[in-house]
Design a protein around this motif. Sequence first.
Motif, PDB file in Angstrom:
ATOM      1  N   TYR A   8       0.714  -0.896  -0.033  1.00 30.48           N
ATOM      2  CA  TYR A   8       0.375   0.208   0.098  1.00 30.48           C
ATOM      3  C   TYR A   8       1.300   1.314  -0.003  1.00 30.48           C
ATOM      4  O   TYR A   8       1.553   1.487   0.741  1.00 30.48           O
ATOM      5  CB  TYR A   8      -1.050  -0.189   1.659  1.00 30.48           C
ATOM      6  N   ALA A   9       0.925   2.294  -1.183  1.00 33.07           N
ATOM      7  CA  ALA A   9       1.929   3.440  -1.372  1.00 33.07           C
ATOM      8  C   ALA A   9       0.976   4.788  -1.525  1.00 33.07           C
ATOM      9  O   ALA A   9       1.390   4.252  -2.708  1.00 33.07           O
ATOM     10  CB  ALA A   9       2.907   2.737  -2.393  1.00 33.07           C
ATOM     11  N   PRO A  10       0.314   5.148  -1.366  1.00 32.62           N
ATOM     12  CA  PRO A  10      -0.186   6.133  -0.884  1.00 32.62           C
ATOM     13  C   PRO A  10       0.062   7.369  -1.736  1.00 32.62           C
ATOM     14  O   PRO A  10       1.810   7.238  -0.886  1.00 32.62           O
ATOM     15  CB  PRO A  10      -1.145   6.607   0.047  1.00 32.62           C
ATOM     16  N   LEU A  44       3.883   2.480   3.996  1.00 32.44           N
ATOM     17  CA  LEU A  44       4.817   2.584   4.424  1.00 32.44           C
ATOM     18  C   LEU A  44       5.160   3.580   5.744  1.00 32.44           C
ATOM     19  O   LEU A  44       6.517   3.857   5.787  1.00 32.44           O
ATOM     20  CB  LEU A  44       4.786   4.041   2.959  1.00 32.44           C
ATOM     21  N   GLU A  45       4.209   3.251   6.418  1.00 32.16           N
ATOM     22  CA  GLU A  45       4.829   3.726   7.994  1.00 32.16           C
ATOM     23  C   GLU A  45       6.085   3.634   8.274  1.00 32.16           C
ATOM     24  O   GLU A  45       6.549   2.168   8.178  1.00 32.16           O
ATOM     25  CB  GLU A  45       3.663   3.122   9.307  1.00 32.16           C
ATOM     26  N   GLY A  46       6.628   4.501   9.332  1.00 32.58           N
ATOM     27  CA  GLY A  46       7.943   4.583   9.100  1.00 32.58           C
ATOM     28  C   GLY A  46       8.554   5.158   8.661  1.00 32.58           C
ATOM     29  O   GLY A  46       9.782   5.700   8.820  1.00 32.58           O
ATOM     30  N   LEU A  47       8.524   5.205   7.165  1.00 40.37           N
ATOM     31  CA  LEU A  47       9.681   5.179   6.549  1.00 40.37           C
ATOM     32  C   LEU A  47       9.851   6.906   6.405  1.00 40.37           C
ATOM     33  O   LEU A  47      10.785   7.633   5.839  1.00 40.37           O
ATOM     34  CB  LEU A  47       9.661   5.174   5.365  1.00 40.37           C
ATOM     35  N   ASN A  48       8.419   7.379   6.987  1.00 40.35           N
ATOM     36  CA  ASN A  48       8.469   9.000   7.217  1.00 40.35           C
ATOM     37  C   ASN A  48       7.200   9.327   8.192  1.00 40.35           C
ATOM     38  O   ASN A  48       6.600   7.932   8.521  1.00 40.35           O
ATOM     39  CB  ASN A  48       9.022   9.786   5.570  1.00 40.35           C
ATOM     40  N   LEU A  53       4.190   8.303  -0.312  1.00 41.79           N
ATOM     41  CA  LEU A  53       5.469   8.448  -1.177  1.00 41.79           C
ATOM     42  C   LEU A  53       5.045   9.947  -1.561  1.00 41.79           C
ATOM     43  O   LEU A  53       3.814  10.065  -2.182  1.00 41.79           O
ATOM     44  CB  LEU A  53       5.211   7.735  -2.715  1.00 41.79           C
ATOM     45  N   TYR A  54       5.829  11.256  -2.000  1.00 42.87           N
ATOM     46  CA  TYR A  54       6.514  11.645  -1.993  1.00 42.87           C
ATOM     47  C   TYR A  54       7.570  11.885  -2.438  1.00 42.87           C
ATOM     48  O   TYR A  54       8.312  12.225  -1.382  1.00 42.87           O
ATOM     49  CB  TYR A  54       5.803  12.868  -1.469  1.00 42.87           C
ATOM     50  N   ASP A  55       7.821  13.088  -3.045  1.00 38.37           N
ATOM     51  CA  ASP A  55       9.728  13.664  -3.998  1.00 38.37           C
ATOM     52  C   ASP A  55       9.767  13.991  -2.568  1.00 38.37           C
ATOM     53  O   ASP A  55       9.772  14.736  -1.950  1.00 38.37           O
ATOM     54  CB  ASP A  55       9.704  14.147  -5.097  1.00 38.37           C
ATOM     55  N   ASP A  56      11.714  13.896  -2.862  1.00 39.27           N
ATOM     56  CA  ASP A  56      12.668  14.382  -0.975  1.00 39.27           C
ATOM     57  C   ASP A  56      12.274  13.997  -0.672  1.00 39.27           C
ATOM     58  O   ASP A  56      13.378  14.395   0.704  1.00 39.27           O
ATOM     59  CB  ASP A  56      12.478  15.906  -1.543  1.00 39.27           C
ATOM     60  N   HIS A  57      11.232  13.046   0.509  1.00 35.18           N
ATOM     61  CA  HIS A  57      11.224  12.980   1.931  1.00 35.18           C
ATOM     62  C   HIS A  57      11.541  11.012   1.599  1.00 35.18           C
ATOM     63  O   HIS A  57      11.957  10.905   2.492  1.00 35.18           O
ATOM     64  CB  HIS A  57       9.693  12.845   2.672  1.00 35.18           C
ATOM     65  N   ILE A  58      10.645  10.398   1.150  1.00 35.76           N
ATOM     66  CA  ILE A  58      11.150   9.049   0.810  1.00 35.76           C
ATOM     67  C   ILE A  58      11.612   8.665  -0.624  1.00 35.76           C
ATOM     68  O   ILE A  58      11.006   9.442  -1.313  1.00 35.76           O
ATOM     69  CB  ILE A  58       9.826   8.140   1.421  1.00 35.76           C
ATOM     70  N   ASN A  59      12.843   7.845  -1.052  1.00 32.74           N
ATOM     71  CA  ASN A  59      12.760   7.857  -2.552  1.00 32.74           C
ATOM     72  C   ASN A  59      12.676   6.229  -2.268  1.00 32.74           C
ATOM     73  O   ASN A  59      11.843   5.717  -1.859  1.00 32.74           O
ATOM     74  CB  ASN A  59      14.299   7.840  -2.496  1.00 32.74           C
ATOM     75  N   ALA A  60      12.795   5.724  -4.087  1.00 34.35           N
ATOM     76  CA  ALA A  60      12.186   4.745  -4.175  1.00 34.35           C
ATOM     77  C   ALA A  60      12.656   3.135  -3.646  1.00 34.35           C
ATOM     78  O   ALA A  60      12.308   2.169  -3.344  1.00 34.35           O
ATOM     79  CB  ALA A  60      12.396   4.844  -6.157  1.00 34.35           C
ATOM     80  N   ASP A  61      13.847   3.706  -3.749  1.00 41.72           N
ATOM     81  CA  ASP A  61      14.757   2.457  -2.722  1.00 41.72           C
ATOM     82  C   ASP A  61      13.933   2.025  -1.572  1.00 41.72           C
ATOM     83  O   ASP A  61      13.950   0.838  -1.366  1.00 41.72           O
ATOM     84  CB  ASP A  61      16.498   2.822  -3.103  1.00 41.72           C
ATOM     85  N   GLU A  62      13.648   3.023  -0.586  1.00 41.07           N
ATOM     86  CA  GLU A  62      13.445   2.836   0.223  1.00 41.07           C
ATOM     87  C   GLU A  62      12.208   1.743   0.909  1.00 41.07           C
ATOM     88  O   GLU A  62      11.459   0.441   1.265  1.00 41.07           O
ATOM     89  CB  GLU A  62      13.558   4.023   0.968  1.00 41.07           C
ATOM     90  N   ILE A  63      11.249   2.100   0.026  1.00 39.34           N
ATOM     91  CA  ILE A  63      10.224   1.731  -0.353  1.00 39.34           C
ATOM     92  C   ILE A  63      10.547  -0.024  -1.273  1.00 39.34           C
ATOM     93  O   ILE A  63       9.093  -0.604  -0.879  1.00 39.34           O
ATOM     94  CB  ILE A  63       8.853   2.494  -1.619  1.00 39.34           C
TER      95      ILE A  63
END
Length: 477
Positions: A8-10, A44-48, A53-63
């Motif tokens: 689930y990647a909103p 994606l909870e805990g990744l930010n 999912l949004y630019d400059d705060h979380i990148n594709a590699d982490e997801i």
Amino acid sequence: MNKLKLGYAPTRRFVFSAEDAFKYKVLIREKIESIGLDIDIVDLEGLNSEGLLYDDHINADEIIERFRQERVDAVFFPHCNFGTEDTVARVGKALGKPVLLWGPRDEAPLEDGMRLRDTQCGLFATGKVLRRFNVPFTYVTNSRVNDPVFERGFTNFIAAANVVRQFRSLRILQIGPRPSSFWTMMCNEGELLEQFGIEIHPITLVDIQRASQQIEKGNGSELAEAVDYIKAKLDYSEVTEGDVKRIAALKVAMRRYAQQTGSSAIAIQCWSSLQDAMGIMPCLANAILTDEQIPVTCETDIHGAVTSVMVQAATMNQAPTFFADLTVRHPDNPNGELLFHCGNFPLSLSVEEKPKLRKHFLFDDHSPGTHEGEIRGGDMTLARFDGDHGEYQLFLGRARGIQGPYTRGSYVWVEVNDWPLWEEKLVKGPYVHHSVGIHANAIPALYEACQYIPGLKPDPVDPTEQQIQAWLRGASM
């Protein structure tokens, strides 16, 4: 079978309302959980701080890393506002799993003329970028969270993803070669492996005979349970106690082999060497295993076994399949057809409280082991995975049960929309006289699954491809 895992990647974009995007992240999650599908959701909870999912705060590699570690089977990218199309595409490409694209319908602009989300606009952008990345995806019409079209599309996507994950990990236990006179049952084992990753695990009839005899002599609890089940569910007055025990032992042996080899389905050479070796037919054993979600196909029909796994997966493994010959036309109904096999349809589908365990009515030895009787009617899906010359198709059609004359074996009479059209399509191929049925509408999920299986083309006869697509957009079918 483990639960399907959904990533689930909103997603949102920084120039629109972060607060409104967060609100919709929560609303959408609550909605999909309320549908009641038996799935696990990885978010994606805990990744930010937002779980978005949004630019400059979380990148594709982490997801990608999180979803790979969690072994997700599919990914849902709800656009909570315009969204971040490049990161969505990179994640979808790296994972190689079915992708669902959707976003909630935008509200009217505020009184000052500002818009909070522009979700629809972002969906156009992401669709284009997914195409650039060669990522196949499912799209559900831009609609409100509680609109029926969203629930329909989401549910169908999950079912399609379930078909894909089971197809991609498919191993079939093959018990004996095809009957020598059944050239229709030829298949290209190397091609199935090379094109689709489908593995065949072959054993001989001697292997299954020895295993069955050991189980029969051992008198273990598993055998006793199978014997008790047969006696409780069937009228076995036409066969002996020894026959019941041998049939039960065969069922236990087949199940053990499937479990030991990691096989999802079985294709067995059901005649005539088995009767010479063991003195029984495997039909009832096939029926019981099919009811237990290990579908068994007759006459070593490998393509039929593939079909069976796909069809039951399309219903989230909530209904049993039945494996049938397309046999004869109805004597009175021009669109009627007999679905039949010697005695292998699941007991759970029988219209009789205690169907009969009988001796085979065709072969000269008349070996015991057929489970005979009519099964219930109602709406059904009929399907067939098949191919030749390196090209594979999935035949899809709907039918409904009707009244018809009594016949021996397991059977049901059905009516379709245009039997001459069906007959022409089936005869001209690449199909044969075998089909797989299920009492559910599995067609949209199977159709959608094909786009995630390179080299497999859907071939719907009723409904048409255009009708399926319209149904997914919200039309009736």
